[in-house]
Design a protein around this motif. Sequence first.
Motif, PDB file in Angstrom:
ATOM      1  N   UNK A 121       0.660  -1.137  -0.396  1.00 34.61           N
ATOM      2  CA  UNK A 121      -0.096   0.468   0.280  1.00 34.61           C
ATOM      3  C   UNK A 121       1.086   1.447  -0.119  1.00 34.61           C
ATOM      4  N   UNK A 122       0.062   2.405  -0.415  1.00 32.04           N
ATOM      5  CA  UNK A 122       1.136   3.772   0.137  1.00 32.04           C
ATOM      6  C   UNK A 122       0.678   4.166   0.713  1.00 32.04           C
ATOM      7  N   UNK A 123       2.422   4.242   1.597  1.00 30.80           N
ATOM      8  CA  UNK A 123       2.419   5.156   3.405  1.00 30.80           C
ATOM      9  C   UNK A 123       1.924   6.454   2.749  1.00 30.80           C
ATOM     10  N   UNK A 124       3.565   6.702   1.917  1.00 31.55           N
ATOM     11  CA  UNK A 124       2.863   8.681   2.090  1.00 31.55           C
ATOM     12  C   UNK A 124       3.638   8.346   0.647  1.00 31.55           C
ATOM     13  N   UNK A 125       3.337  10.267   0.331  1.00 29.88           N
ATOM     14  CA  UNK A 125       4.362  10.061  -0.967  1.00 29.88           C
ATOM     15  C   UNK A 125       3.890  12.089  -0.610  1.00 29.88           C
ATOM     16  N   UNK A 126       5.456  12.579  -1.375  1.00 33.54           N
ATOM     17  CA  UNK A 126       5.510  13.594  -1.657  1.00 33.54           C
ATOM     18  C   UNK A 126       5.704  14.289  -3.063  1.00 33.54           C
ATOM     19  N   UNK A 127       4.819  15.017  -3.623  1.00 34.57           N
ATOM     20  CA  UNK A 127       4.396  14.790  -4.605  1.00 34.57           C
ATOM     21  C   UNK A 127       5.089  16.906  -4.770  1.00 34.57           C
ATOM     22  N   UNK A 128       5.981  17.892  -3.923  1.00 31.10           N
ATOM     23  CA  UNK A 128       6.427  18.919  -4.275  1.00 31.10           C
ATOM     24  C   UNK A 128       6.397  19.118  -5.444  1.00 31.10           C
ATOM     25  N   UNK A 129       7.567  18.711  -5.526  1.00 35.51           N
ATOM     26  CA  UNK A 129       8.077  18.526  -7.135  1.00 35.51           C
ATOM     27  C   UNK A 129       7.684  18.680  -8.249  1.00 35.51           C
ATOM     28  N   UNK A 130       6.957  17.601  -8.007  1.00 37.91           N
ATOM     29  CA  UNK A 130       6.234  17.171  -9.465  1.00 37.91           C
ATOM     30  C   UNK A 130       4.574  17.801  -9.336  1.00 37.91           C
ATOM     31  N   UNK A 131       4.322  18.827  -8.241  1.00 40.83           N
ATOM     32  CA  UNK A 131       3.127  19.702  -9.142  1.00 40.83           C
ATOM     33  C   UNK A 131       3.495  20.591  -9.554  1.00 40.83           C
ATOM     34  N   UNK A 132       5.342  21.244  -9.316  1.00 41.12           N
ATOM     35  CA  UNK A 132       5.532  22.289  -9.701  1.00 41.12           C
ATOM     36  C   UNK A 132       5.589  21.984 -11.722  1.00 41.12           C
ATOM     37  N   UNK A 133       5.734  20.768 -12.078  1.00 37.04           N
ATOM     38  CA  UNK A 133       5.843  20.160 -13.256  1.00 37.04           C
ATOM     39  C   UNK A 133       5.343  20.742 -14.162  1.00 37.04           C
ATOM     40  N   UNK A 134       5.218  21.312 -15.726  1.00 38.19           N
ATOM     41  CA  UNK A 134       4.458  21.218 -16.153  1.00 38.19           C
ATOM     42  C   UNK A 134       3.768  20.469 -16.983  1.00 38.19           C
ATOM     43  N   UNK A 135       2.461  21.775 -16.691  1.00 38.23           N
ATOM     44  CA  UNK A 135       1.324  20.449 -17.220  1.00 38.23           C
ATOM     45  C   UNK A 135       0.642  19.413 -16.581  1.00 38.23           C
ATOM     46  N   UNK A 136       1.104  19.341 -15.830  1.00 36.34           N
ATOM     47  CA  UNK A 136       0.759  18.660 -14.585  1.00 36.34           C
ATOM     48  C   UNK A 136      -0.713  19.227 -13.547  1.00 36.34           C
ATOM     49  N   UNK A 137      -1.904  18.759 -13.586  1.00 37.63           N
ATOM     50  CA  UNK A 137      -2.558  18.556 -13.137  1.00 37.63           C
ATOM     51  C   UNK A 137      -3.238  18.338 -11.642  1.00 37.63           C
ATOM     52  N   UNK A 138      -2.336  17.465 -10.796  1.00 35.72           N
ATOM     53  CA  UNK A 138      -2.626  16.647  -9.887  1.00 35.72           C
ATOM     54  C   UNK A 138      -2.220  15.853 -10.243  1.00 35.72           C
ATOM     55  N   UNK A 139      -2.211  15.593  -8.591  1.00 38.07           N
ATOM     56  CA  UNK A 139      -1.820  13.650  -8.237  1.00 38.07           C
ATOM     57  C   UNK A 139      -2.651  12.978  -7.466  1.00 38.07           C
ATOM     58  N   UNK A 140      -2.763  11.758  -7.621  1.00 35.69           N
ATOM     59  CA  UNK A 140      -3.997  11.407  -6.679  1.00 35.69           C
ATOM     60  C   UNK A 140      -3.479  10.391  -6.356  1.00 35.69           C
ATOM     61  N   UNK A 141      -3.724  10.106  -4.825  1.00 34.85           N
ATOM     62  CA  UNK A 141      -3.071   9.458  -4.038  1.00 34.85           C
ATOM     63  C   UNK A 141      -4.228   8.453  -3.684  1.00 34.85           C
ATOM     64  N   UNK A 142      -4.455   6.378  -4.554  1.00 32.61           N
ATOM     65  CA  UNK A 142      -4.910   5.446  -4.121  1.00 32.61           C
ATOM     66  C   UNK A 142      -4.796   4.757  -2.573  1.00 32.61           C
ATOM     67  N   UNK A 143      -5.775   3.282  -2.662  1.00 34.96           N
ATOM     68  CA  UNK A 143      -4.949   3.004  -1.134  1.00 34.96           C
ATOM     69  C   UNK A 143      -3.244   2.623  -1.837  1.00 34.96           C
ATOM     70  N   UNK A 144      -3.324   1.966  -2.919  1.00 38.12           N
ATOM     71  CA  UNK A 144      -2.310   1.134  -3.385  1.00 38.12           C
ATOM     72  C   UNK A 144      -1.381   1.491  -5.159  1.00 38.12           C
TER      73      UNK A 144
END
Lengths: 156, 717
Positions: free
Chosen positions: B236-259
């Motif tokens: 399963x997903x424990x944690x996600x650091x998406x700070x860098x990704x969210x600043x990248x060109x064209x990125x609209x969002x990050x979705x965290x699912x269970x796995x």
Amino acid sequence: MISITVNGKAQKLDVEEDMPLLWALRDELKLMGTKYGCGIAQCGACTVHVDGQPVRACVTPVGSVQGKKVLTIEGLSKPGLHKVQKAWIEHAVPQCGYCQTGMMMAAAALLQKTPQPTDAQIDDAMTNLCRCGTYARVKKAIKSVAAGGKSAPAKA
Amino acid sequence: MNAITRREFIQVSAASGAALTLEFSIPGTAFAQKAAATPAEVTAWILIHPDDRVTIRIARSEMGQGSLTGLAQLVAEELECDWAKVGWEYASPNEHVKRKRVWGSMSTGGSAGVRTSQEYLRKAGASAREMLVAAAADQWKVSPADCTVANGVITHGASKRRVSYGKVAAAAATRTPPDEKTVKLKDPKDWKIAGKDVARLDIPDKVLGKPVFGVDVNLPGMLMASIAQCPVFLGKVKSVDSAAAEKMRGVKGVVKGTDFVAVVADNWWRANNALKSLKIEWDEGANGKVSDESIKAMLKAGLDEKGLPNARSTGDVPAAMTAATKVVEAEYYSPYLSHATMEPMTATAWFKDDGMLHVWTSTQNGEASMAAASEAGGLPLEMVEVHKMMLGGGFGRRGAPQDYVKQGVIIAKEFKGKPVKMIWSREEDMQHGFYRPVSLVRMKAALDKDGAVTAMHSTIACPSILALLRPEGIQKGIDFTAVRTFADMTYTIPNQLCEYAQKNPHVPVGFWRAPGLQNSFYRECFIDEVAHAAGKEPLAFRLAMLKPDDKNRLVLEACAKAADWGKPLPPGVFRGIAQSDGFGSYTAMAAEVSVNPAGEIKVHRVVFAIDSGYVVNPDACRAQAEGNVIFCIGQFYQAHHIKDGRVAESNFHDFPLPKMAEMPKVETHLVPTGGFWGGHGEPGALNVAPAIMNAVFAATGKRIRTLPFTADELKKA
């Protein structure tokens, strides 16, 4: 802005230079005939022609084709069906069809360079992967084009 | 136009010669014209247009096996329409639910598309024909019995009046269909469209790159998603650091699912790039140490367990073993394999403002996709529509497990009002499959003094596909996909025991082309070993154990004859043969092989004989045989290794697919004997490994019992 000519049409793309040509074609120009299969130039589903040479678009940065002429499956059939496409129909080559656009682009490039390829030349040039296993018919279709479309079709 | 409705979609399909093309630029006027020429639905399967075009609805999925065309042939045969005017469209899963499952099963697997729907499809064609004739007869005020039909034209002989189907379709559609029990079907010997090499309906568009595969769906304002799943299965997903990704060109969002974690962007490459920049911490669960070695140990322990469930028990095996002149024993093994469809898993989902959830996907079962979308979307089935796209291969991956559809829906739920297309990278696809099960099998045979087999004991240690995907299918502890070919073998061995050790590591397993085909490899190579131990010729040895009227025998004889069995071969070329039935068909295969001093195998010629009862499209059947042969040649070098709880291989560089140069000459002999309906998509896979490995033994004297193997193992001393 990156300027490329795709299927005879001048295009200006506001994209990163390192974006693979595949994703510029698919997601920017909405030309969906060129397929993603592996992203590492192993399968050939993304084969297009750049200035007449077959290339694997998934590892070709769009910046590297600036000013060049790109031909995709959508352009291969203009004005009418390419001889490779005719042979593909005659020999009922495609199964699922996913790899076939890349396969036909590779075959068209091979026949352009080597109009009468031997079996070994076909094996060497046609390294595209087909999971359905259409290889025997691909070879038959290529040879029928080489023979001027004279060989007997696959079907009885 | 912002949205495309199902109705428009059908009309676009029909307007483009029934090709499955999504076009959003068709002007409204074109739709208006099409709407004026609405086809009549004579039966749920058959739409007839005023201009005599016929659209046949298809409930199963076309994934390259050609059953789309075969199914249409069967309908058209009884309908007596003009084949040149036949087009097709998929039956809508949403309408299917609303119309009480009028189109039967949408499941596409088990080589069952044609064989399990042929009767009701032929009856649909015959019923529609009767309704059309009755409508014409009514207009003419004559008896339907005095009318004849051919190529979609009804003729009243006495008055020489003629009318085409398109002119009476609307009237026919209002009639009550005939009682199904009274509908008579043609004798297959009178077929004119079925049983013939008609050109496949899907090919002309495929050479133009026109069909819309799941990955090709293109909708207004669509976003693209790439996904990362926990490398260790069931983690399963424990944690996600998406700070860098969210600043990248064209990125609209990050979705965290269970796995899983997904990045959504305006271009798939951008989404996938941003995905790589995520810092994801996984909770690997309890399986982070599982390896090939631990799995093998688990299987090995299974072989030695007492009191295993029996899939077959006849006679007295222990007594026969004791009384034997000679006992032959061997263990065989094969690894996990992925389907590796050329098109990776993909799903596009769109929660529309009207409350409907639309899903576009490559699926082997439209209904299963709808159920998965309904569950993941939290909407009743009636509020979900699934648009079945062209499949870039299936081979069993896109049927029962609808994991990718659920993910697509969960991602799109975070972007309500916008379509989101999720495409797995090849790496995700290879590392998150529902793999062909690993298995270890022990076989033991007793020979009497004359070299006849008096007993056979097989013990199969194998994960259960059914336990994971269809638990209700397990009966008395037996998963039939794990024990096939042993539990149902027709060799006349008086004492037989087949035991099943169900061992389920955490690696997901699924229906891989011809589920259980490893058992054909094991059994038919072992039978060869036993023949050798008995000093008998392998073909004669098999024939001596098959009853005279066994269709396995007939097809084996047909194969041997076509393969010139027993006749001289070029120097250095050796033969092997194998037979086994499955998916409703009886098959045998002979292979001609050479092995060079470096230990490399070259397969020169494969002769395949199949008795499927009837044949609907011979050329499509031959294509399936060719595909099965090369698909299965990959087994000799492919494997998924489990390391640290995950699949070690990630792409085609370390899980190679067979290439053009490996394609042998394949000669297919269709020998249908009638009276039953067998499949073609998978039976051709059964005997590839044993026929070739038996030839390799003939060439080298070395018996390969473990797949994959290296050239070193066959190197000549």
